[in-house]
Design a protein around this motif. Structure first.
Motif, mmCIF file in Angstrom:
data_model
loop_
_atom_site.group_PDB
_atom_site.id
_atom_site.type_symbol
_atom_site.label_atom_id
_atom_site.label_comp_id
_atom_site.label_asym_id
_atom_site.label_seq_id
_atom_site.Cartn_x
_atom_site.Cartn_y
_atom_site.Cartn_z
ATOM 1 N N TYR A 1 0.835 -1.198 0.000
ATOM 2 C CA TYR A 1 0.000 0.000 0.000
ATOM 3 C C TYR A 1 0.872 1.251 0.000
ATOM 4 C CZ TYR A 1 -3.948 -2.973 1.337
ATOM 5 O OH TYR A 1 -4.931 -3.940 1.361
ATOM 6 N N LEU A 2 0.405 2.260 -0.696
ATOM 7 C CA LEU A 2 0.938 3.617 -0.602
ATOM 8 C C LEU A 2 -0.204 4.513 -0.162
ATOM 9 C CD1 LEU A 2 2.957 5.959 -1.103
ATOM 10 C CD2 LEU A 2 2.147 5.990 -3.491
ATOM 11 N N ILE A 3 -0.047 5.145 1.001
ATOM 12 C CA ILE A 3 -1.045 6.088 1.510
ATOM 13 C C ILE A 3 -0.485 7.492 1.327
ATOM 14 C CG2 ILE A 3 -2.459 6.798 3.466
ATOM 15 C CD1 ILE A 3 -1.982 4.023 4.689
ATOM 16 N N LEU A 4 -1.191 8.315 0.571
ATOM 17 C CA LEU A 4 -0.795 9.707 0.364
ATOM 18 C C LEU A 4 -1.558 10.569 1.365
ATOM 19 C CD1 LEU A 4 -0.845 9.795 -3.538
ATOM 20 C CD2 LEU A 4 1.142 9.502 -2.038
ATOM 21 N N THR A 5 -0.839 11.156 2.317
ATOM 22 C CA THR A 5 -1.509 11.922 3.365
ATOM 23 C C THR A 5 -2.213 13.154 2.821
ATOM 24 O OG1 THR A 5 0.516 13.166 3.856
ATOM 25 C CG2 THR A 5 0.097 11.152 5.144
ATOM 26 N N HIS A 6 -1.664 13.735 1.763
ATOM 27 C CA HIS A 6 -2.338 14.848 1.086
ATOM 28 C C HIS A 6 -1.670 15.063 -0.256
ATOM 29 C CE1 HIS A 6 0.959 16.828 3.240
ATOM 30 N NE2 HIS A 6 0.778 17.936 2.523
ATOM 31 N N ASN A 7 -2.203 16.019 -1.016
ATOM 32 C CA ASN A 7 -1.811 16.124 -2.410
ATOM 33 C C ASN A 7 -0.760 17.182 -2.702
ATOM 34 O OD1 ASN A 7 -3.748 18.428 -2.264
ATOM 35 N ND2 ASN A 7 -5.266 16.787 -2.336
ATOM 36 N N HIS A 8 -0.160 17.797 -1.708
ATOM 37 C CA HIS A 8 0.908 18.746 -1.984
ATOM 38 C C HIS A 8 2.089 18.025 -2.637
ATOM 39 C CE1 HIS A 8 -0.406 22.162 0.956
ATOM 40 N NE2 HIS A 8 -0.997 22.246 -0.218
ATOM 41 N N PRO A 9 2.809 18.716 -3.529
ATOM 42 C CA PRO A 9 3.851 18.056 -4.319
ATOM 43 C C PRO A 9 4.909 17.319 -3.515
ATOM 44 C CG PRO A 9 3.369 20.209 -5.242
ATOM 45 C CD PRO A 9 2.591 20.118 -3.955
ATOM 46 N N ASP A 10 5.371 17.908 -2.390
ATOM 47 C CA ASP A 10 6.458 17.284 -1.638
ATOM 48 C C ASP A 10 6.067 15.935 -1.042
ATOM 49 O OD1 ASP A 10 4.732 18.903 -0.128
ATOM 50 O OD2 ASP A 10 6.187 19.235 1.464
ATOM 51 N N HIS A 11 4.772 15.626 -1.005
ATOM 52 C CA HIS A 11 4.309 14.355 -0.451
ATOM 53 C C HIS A 11 3.783 13.390 -1.509
ATOM 54 C CE1 HIS A 11 4.495 15.782 3.775
ATOM 55 N NE2 HIS A 11 4.296 16.963 3.197
ATOM 56 N N SER A 12 3.434 13.906 -2.685
ATOM 57 C CA SER A 12 2.700 13.048 -3.621
ATOM 58 C C SER A 12 3.277 12.925 -5.023
ATOM 59 C CB SER A 12 1.253 13.559 -3.753
ATOM 60 O OG SER A 12 1.213 14.809 -4.425
ATOM 61 N N PHE A 13 4.200 13.798 -5.428
ATOM 62 C CA PHE A 13 4.624 13.789 -6.825
ATOM 63 C C PHE A 13 5.534 12.607 -7.174
ATOM 64 C CE2 PHE A 13 3.879 18.375 -8.525
ATOM 65 C CZ PHE A 13 2.531 18.225 -8.281
ATOM 66 N N GLY A 14 5.959 11.850 -6.185
ATOM 67 C CA GLY A 14 6.716 10.624 -6.459
ATOM 68 C C GLY A 14 5.844 9.400 -6.655
ATOM 69 N N ALA A 15 4.521 9.572 -6.595
ATOM 70 C CA ALA A 15 3.611 8.416 -6.635
ATOM 71 C C ALA A 15 3.687 7.647 -7.947
ATOM 72 C CB ALA A 15 2.176 8.873 -6.370
ATOM 73 N N ILE A 16 4.042 8.331 -9.057
ATOM 74 C CA ILE A 16 4.102 7.640 -10.339
ATOM 75 C C ILE A 16 5.103 6.492 -10.302
ATOM 76 C CG2 ILE A 16 5.773 9.304 -11.254
ATOM 77 C CD1 ILE A 16 2.983 7.393 -13.159
ATOM 78 N N ALA A 17 6.157 6.609 -9.508
ATOM 79 C CA ALA A 17 7.135 5.521 -9.402
ATOM 80 C C ALA A 17 6.513 4.278 -8.770
ATOM 81 C CB ALA A 17 8.344 5.979 -8.579
ATOM 82 N N PHE A 18 5.643 4.470 -7.788
ATOM 83 C CA PHE A 18 4.974 3.332 -7.161
ATOM 84 C C PHE A 18 4.001 2.682 -8.138
ATOM 85 C CE2 PHE A 18 6.700 5.537 -3.605
ATOM 86 C CZ PHE A 18 6.914 4.565 -2.641
ATOM 87 N N ARG A 19 3.347 3.494 -8.957
ATOM 88 C CA ARG A 19 2.428 2.957 -9.947
ATOM 89 C C ARG A 19 3.174 2.083 -10.961
ATOM 90 N NH1 ARG A 19 -2.201 2.534 -8.795
ATOM 91 N NH2 ARG A 19 -3.249 4.530 -9.097
ATOM 92 N N ARG A 20 4.369 2.516 -11.353
ATOM 93 C CA ARG A 20 5.119 1.806 -12.394
ATOM 94 C C ARG A 20 5.977 0.666 -11.862
ATOM 95 N NH1 ARG A 20 6.900 7.449 -15.274
ATOM 96 N NH2 ARG A 20 5.044 7.707 -16.588
ATOM 97 N N MET A 21 6.454 0.795 -10.623
ATOM 98 C CA MET A 21 7.443 -0.157 -10.120
ATOM 99 C C MET A 21 6.870 -1.171 -9.150
ATOM 100 S SD MET A 21 10.546 2.590 -9.474
ATOM 101 C CE MET A 21 11.725 1.341 -8.901
#
Length: 360
Positions: A130-150
């Motif tokens: 699981y990846l839980i994103l606490t909120h959508n500000h860039p410093d917390h969420s813009f790395g999510a694409i790596a989890f989607r792909r990897m």
């Protein structure tokens, strides 16, 4: 650590590191200059900065720190994004449960997201579930694409994520980062969550993974387009994200003052906590939790000041000018110059809506 390819970047970073005891950086919007003392940084960040060689880029592996049994932090630099921290200016965590890893936040760029996945895999054999994103500000969420792909991780976030991904602030943030750190942002794509936590201030989403239980609360939009708080009830651990800040000024202009106090009351009164884990700064044992008390006192005082200004028909500009001079104890706090006037302006307009038009 990665290597800068630009000679100009190498020379600039060498000058930066020579400027001790201050960590100097341009503001996140490219406006102005601020000095953040090294001693305000989490200890692992201080060590990483002092050991950083010219041309090297900080990675999550450089600040990896165990904070509780089975819970590991990657501590980010306290400061706005710049060409030196390259978006590594927020914390992220991973929790080993015995049946898979639960990751809290994805860091601030595709590069950092990839390195975060690689760091987790280098430190545990458990799969990332699981990846839980606490909120959508860039410093917390813009790395999510790596989890989607990897990974095959299920992404959990706030329902406000969709609104954010279709907003002008999102577009502006992506454009700014692609210009500032283009190599780090190669391959960036927005990530829609697989599951969302709703409703606001309702019952939490319960997540059972191995030996760990996570209660994920939707706490409205106190800081961003939508915020989550994560509680591990058996362990009495709360991931508060950006509800409370340590050694830096909060940012309120994407949030809601009413939601802020509702979120704080939920954490204070309903979540039994012995370890408070923030989105910036280091974890604190308690209660009490000094970072919570300090952040809440600032928000409350600013709200009361702006409410009085509206009630006395003080013009916005005069109210903001007065607020700018009324918090001297905060002036040495990181990002005070960047955020305080914005906060005052935002809170005034919120209180104006409430006082004049009865809007919550």
């Amino acid at each position: 650590m990665q290597i800068f390819k630009s000679t100009c970047q190498m020379l600039a970073l060498a000058c930066l590191l020579a400027a001790t005891p201050a960590f100097s950086a341009e503001g996140g919007g490219g406006k102005g200059h601020h000095d953040i003392p090294v001693d305000l940084q989490p200890a692992p960040v201080q060590e990483a900065l002092r050991g950083q060689q010219p041309g090297e880029v900080l990675s999550p592996a450089d600040t990896l720190t165990p904070v509780a049994e089975g819970i590991t932090a990657a501590y980010g630099v306290i400061g706005t994004i710049d060409a030196f921290n390259r978006g590594f200016n927020g914390n992220a965590y991973f929790v080993e449960t015995g049946a898979g890893v639960v990751v809290i936040d994805a860091l601030g760029s595709p590069r950092l997201g990839r390195e975060w996945v690689e760091t987790i895999r280098a430190n545990t054999d458990e799969p990332i579930r699981y990846l839980i994103l606490t909120h959508n500000h860039p410093d917390h969420s813009f790395g999510a694409i790596a989890f989607r792909r990897m990974t095959d991780a299920t992404v959990i976030a706030h329902p406000g994520t969709e609104r954010y991904l279709n907003s002008t602030p999102f577009e502006d943030s992506v454009a700014y980062r692609k210009e500032l750190i283009p190599e780090d942002f190669e391959g960036f794509e927005p990530v829609q969550p697989d599951k969302v936590v709703a409703p606001a201030f309702g019952e939490p989403m319960a997540l059972e993974v191995g030996e760990a239980t996570f209660h994920i609360y939707n706490v409205g939009g106190h800081h961003s387009f939508g915020d989550l708080v994560i509680h591990m009830p058996e362990d009495k651990i709360t991931f508060a994200s950006d509800l409370y800040f340590q050694n830096r000024m909060t940012y309120m202009a994407d949030g809601d003052v009413g939601d802020y106090f509702r979120a704080h009351e939920l954490v204070k009164n309903r979540l039994e906590t012995r370890l408070m884990i923030p989105g910036h700064g280091v974890v604190q044992e308690g209660p009490p939790f000094p970072m919570a008390e300090k952040t809440v006192s600032y928000v409350r005082r600013l709200r009361d000041m702006m409410t009085e200004a509206v009630n006395t028909m003080t013009p916005l500009s005069a109210a903001v000018d007065k607020a700018a001079e009324s918090f001297p104890e905060w002036e040495d706090t990181a990002l005070f110059g960047e955020n305080h006037r914005k906060n005052a302006n935002f809170v005034y307009t919120e209180m104006e809506q409430k006082v004049l038009f009865g809007e919550e």
